[in-house]
Design an enzyme around this catalytic site. Structure first.
Site, PDB file in Angstrom:
ATOM      1  CB  CYS A 149     -19.748  62.171 -62.948  1.00 43.15           C
ATOM      2  SG  CYS A 149     -19.357  62.518 -64.658  1.00 43.15           S
TER       3      CYS A 149
HETATM    4  N1  LIG Z   1     -19.442  66.019 -68.160  1.00 38.63           N
HETATM    5  C1  LIG Z   1     -18.532  65.409 -67.446  1.00 38.63           C
HETATM    6  O1  LIG Z   1     -17.878  66.001 -66.617  1.00 38.63           O
HETATM    7  C2  LIG Z   1     -18.244  63.941 -67.655  1.00 38.63           C
HETATM    8  C3  LIG Z   1     -17.066  63.422 -67.077  1.00 38.63           C
HETATM    9  C4  LIG Z   1     -16.780  62.081 -67.260  1.00 38.63           C
HETATM   10  C5  LIG Z   1     -17.661  61.270 -67.968  1.00 38.63           C
HETATM   11  N2  LIG Z   1     -18.802  61.785 -68.495  1.00 38.63           N
HETATM   12  C6  LIG Z   1     -19.677  60.875 -69.238  1.00 38.63           C
HETATM   13  O2  LIG Z   1     -19.503  61.114 -70.630  1.00 38.63           O
HETATM   14  C7  LIG Z   1     -20.747  60.938 -71.321  1.00 38.63           C
HETATM   15  C8  LIG Z   1     -21.100  62.200 -72.062  1.00 38.63           C
HETATM   16  O3  LIG Z   1     -21.279  63.232 -71.117  1.00 38.63           O
HETATM   17  P1  LIG Z   1     -21.298  64.773 -71.494  1.00 38.63           P
HETATM   18  O4  LIG Z   1     -21.199  65.520 -70.203  1.00 38.63           O
HETATM   19  O5  LIG Z   1     -20.318  65.057 -72.574  1.00 38.63           O
HETATM   20  O6  LIG Z   1     -22.789  64.892 -72.065  1.00 38.63           O
HETATM   21  P2  LIG Z   1     -23.395  66.118 -72.905  1.00 38.63           P
HETATM   22  O7  LIG Z   1     -24.849  66.058 -72.695  1.00 38.63           O
HETATM   23  O8  LIG Z   1     -22.633  67.366 -72.624  1.00 38.63           O
HETATM   24  O9  LIG Z   1     -23.066  65.717 -74.406  1.00 38.63           O
HETATM   25  C9  LIG Z   1     -23.619  64.622 -75.055  1.00 38.63           C
HETATM   26  C10 LIG Z   1     -23.873  64.979 -76.497  1.00 38.63           C
HETATM   27  O10 LIG Z   1     -24.375  63.807 -77.159  1.00 38.63           O
HETATM   28  C11 LIG Z   1     -25.348  64.243 -78.099  1.00 38.63           C
HETATM   29  N3  LIG Z   1     -26.189  63.103 -78.428  1.00 38.63           N
HETATM   30  C12 LIG Z   1     -27.202  62.543 -77.741  1.00 38.63           C
HETATM   31  N4  LIG Z   1     -27.694  61.482 -78.384  1.00 38.63           N
HETATM   32  C13 LIG Z   1     -26.988  61.347 -79.518  1.00 38.63           C
HETATM   33  C14 LIG Z   1     -27.019  60.446 -80.607  1.00 38.63           C
HETATM   34  N5  LIG Z   1     -27.899  59.437 -80.636  1.00 38.63           N
HETATM   35  N6  LIG Z   1     -26.150  60.623 -81.597  1.00 38.63           N
HETATM   36  C15 LIG Z   1     -25.262  61.641 -81.584  1.00 38.63           C
HETATM   37  N7  LIG Z   1     -25.164  62.535 -80.572  1.00 38.63           N
HETATM   38  C16 LIG Z   1     -26.016  62.382 -79.552  1.00 38.63           C
HETATM   39  C17 LIG Z   1     -26.072  65.370 -77.392  1.00 38.63           C
HETATM   40  O11 LIG Z   1     -26.733  66.195 -78.316  1.00 38.63           O
HETATM   41  C18 LIG Z   1     -24.911  66.081 -76.696  1.00 38.63           C
HETATM   42  O12 LIG Z   1     -24.342  67.096 -77.480  1.00 38.63           O
HETATM   43  C19 LIG Z   1     -21.760  60.523 -70.260  1.00 38.63           C
HETATM   44  O13 LIG Z   1     -21.806  59.136 -70.189  1.00 38.63           O
HETATM   45  C20 LIG Z   1     -21.151  61.083 -68.990  1.00 38.63           C
HETATM   46  O14 LIG Z   1     -21.562  60.351 -67.845  1.00 38.63           O
HETATM   47  C21 LIG Z   1     -19.101  63.112 -68.367  1.00 38.63           C
END
Ligand SMILES: NC(=O)c1ccc[n+]([C@@H]2O[C@H](COP(=O)([O-])OP(=O)(O)OC[C@H]3O[C@@H](n4cnc5c(N)ncnc54)[C@H](O)[C@@H]3O)[C@@H](O)[C@H]2O)c1
Length: 430
Positions: free
Chosen positions: A272
């Site tokens: 982030c």
């Molecule tokens: N991790 C954090 O602390 C956090 C906090 C706030 C916001 N975010 C935001 O949330 C979003 C997700 O982050 P995250 O940390 O959960 O990511 P992550 O990588 O942990 O999880 C994302 C998931 O999406 C899946 N994926 C990818 N492409 C896909 C598709 N086409 N169809 C279905 N599934 C698919 C991946 O396999 C993975 O399991 C990002 O935009 C991130 O910036 C993350």
């Protein structure tokens, strides 16, 4: 259409889909299943799908066993098949939004998941984008993919953006009790989105548009990134003047108004803070506005791994050792305390920079048993710490035995103030 969907949501009859079962999506899926909804998670990663269906948690903030009963009772399941969208009433999109090497947003995950959703999309659905992104994404990318034929947003289906604010490793604030901002493409969309979240989460904050909701997230993370940049610059200044920056910040934080402490460190990490502000600067550049604070803070924060490496080299030299050939142990490689996430972790840069200077690197981190990056593979090895010429505390995990470290290590570079209050010649602080 709105009334029918709202009724299903109120009665917990709405079928909920969560696309992307990572740090954001899985906790959200669990909260809605706990609230009594039938939840289906969709992910392209078969191993995550298998784990969810086996009731096995792979997210540190979700304890093992926390959702097994929900899986067994049929409230929660996962699949790789987007065909289930045809049965769903709501879909939350929680897929990654990385930056490309050029610091341009990589929208490919949002686009590909929306393409799949669009194949099975139907009247009466609520779609909410949660992935962090630049203002305008929901309206410019997602809406045109769904508003096809005679389907009209706000009338036939509902579209919102809701920023995810989850803070991995935070024991106090988790998905359920972090206020949820939501903004819709139309007022009706906002109403449906707010009603949806209010079923499972403690507090909902409706805003007037998807663009406002997108910008809220970028303001929050840009605020953090810039203030951390300031703390890092102050740390560099204090280093030059031989002032303990940690003591300065702690004393400044006693001011009961007008000051909020931010702390220096070895560099930004995670998915982030190092990334999100560049979504904003990329977007504003198109409008002819240079995001100067962001660029400057990005530059300063980006210098921190090098600053740490210089500190390590100087500390070794002061102890009569050249960095070339020295054994350096990195204590903690996750990007922050008590989590297992190494994405963008400054530890990776520090390891690489020190290796380039000829040092022999080892690391230990109870949360990260293996480290794979840049065609390298390292294993956590606590025993190697005993042989190190210098131990660098990069992540201040609570589980570390700092007392033994202080007794045994010949030299310690502490980038996190983990050894606060300990006075010793062998400790070098940021
Ligand atoms: N991790 C954090 O602390 C956090 C906090 C706030 C916001 N975010 C935001 O949330 C979003 C997700 O982050 P995250 O940390 O959960 O990511 P992550 O990588 O942990 O999880 C994302 C998931 O999406 C899946 N994926 C990818 N492409 C896909 C598709 N086409 N169809 C279905 N599934 C698919 C991946 O396999 C993975 O399991 C990002 O935009 C991130 O910036 C993350």
């Amino acid at each position: 259409m709105q009334q029918t969907l709202e009724e299903k949501i109120r009665n917990r009859k709405a079928k909920v889909g969560i696309v992307g079962l990572g740090y954001v999506g899985l906790p959200l899926a669990v909260e809605f299943a706990k609230a009594g909804f039938d939840v289906i998670g969709i992910d392209i990663d078969e191993s995550k799908v298998a784990k969810v269906n086996a009731g096995e948690s792979y997210i540190a903030d979700i304890p093992q066993g926390a959702f097994g009963p929900l899986v067994r009772s049929g409230k929660l399941r996962a699949t790789t098949d987007f065909g289930v969208v045809a049965q769903l009433d709501t879909v939350n999109i929680c897929v990654p939004t990385p930056l490309r090497k050029t610091k341009d947003p990589d929208m490919s995950y949002i686009v590909s998941s929306c393409q799949q959703i669009a194949r099975y999309f139907h009247k009466g659905m609520l779609v909410i984008l949660e992935s962090t992104t630049y203002p305008g994404t929901t309206a410019e990318i997602v809406l045109p993919m769904l508003e096809t034929g005679d389907l009209k947003v706000g009338r036939d289906f509902f579209l919102c953006f809701s920023p995810e604010r989850v803070d991995p490793g935070n024991p106090k604030y988790q998905t359920a009790n972090i206020p949820k901002v939501v903004g819709g493409s139309t007022p009706a969309c906002t109403e449906v989105g707010a009603l949806f979240y209010s079923q499972a989460l403690e507090k909902v904050v409706p805003v007037s548009s998807t663009q406002v909701a997108e910008m809220v997230k970028l303001l929050e993370n840009t605020f953090r990134m810039i203030n951390i940049g300031l703390a890092n610059e102050i740390a560099m200044m204090c280093g030059r003047m031989d002032i303990n920056v940690w003591e300065v910040i702690e004393a400044a934080a006693t001011k009961p108004f007008g000051f909020m402490p931010f702390y220096p460190g070895p560099g930004l990490g995670g998915h982030c803070i190092p990334i999100d502000p560049f979504y904003l600067s990329w977007k504003t550049k198109q409008a002819g506005i240079e995001a100067r604070f962001i660029e400057l803070a990005g530059y300063i924060n980006g210098q921190m791994p090098l600053f740490v490496v210089d500190k390590v080299q100087n500390a070794l030299n002061d102890h009569g050792k050249p960095v070339r050939g020295s054994r350096i142990h990195i204590l903690g490689v996750a990007y922050k305390k008590d989590i297992d996430d190494v994405r963008e972790s400054p530890a990776l840069d520090i390891i690489q920079l020190l290796e380039r200077r000829g040092a022999k690197l080892t690391y230990s981190d109870p949360h990260v048993p293996h480290l794979r990056f840049d065609s390298k593979e390292l294993c956590s090895d606590e025993a190697s710490m005993a042989k190190a010429d210098c131990v660098v505390i990069v992540t201040d995990h609570s589980g570390f035995d700092y007392q033994t470290l202080i007794e045994k290590a010949p030299l310690i570079v502490d980038t996190r103030n983990a050894l606060k209050g300990v006075v010793s010649d062998k400790i070098v602080r940021l």
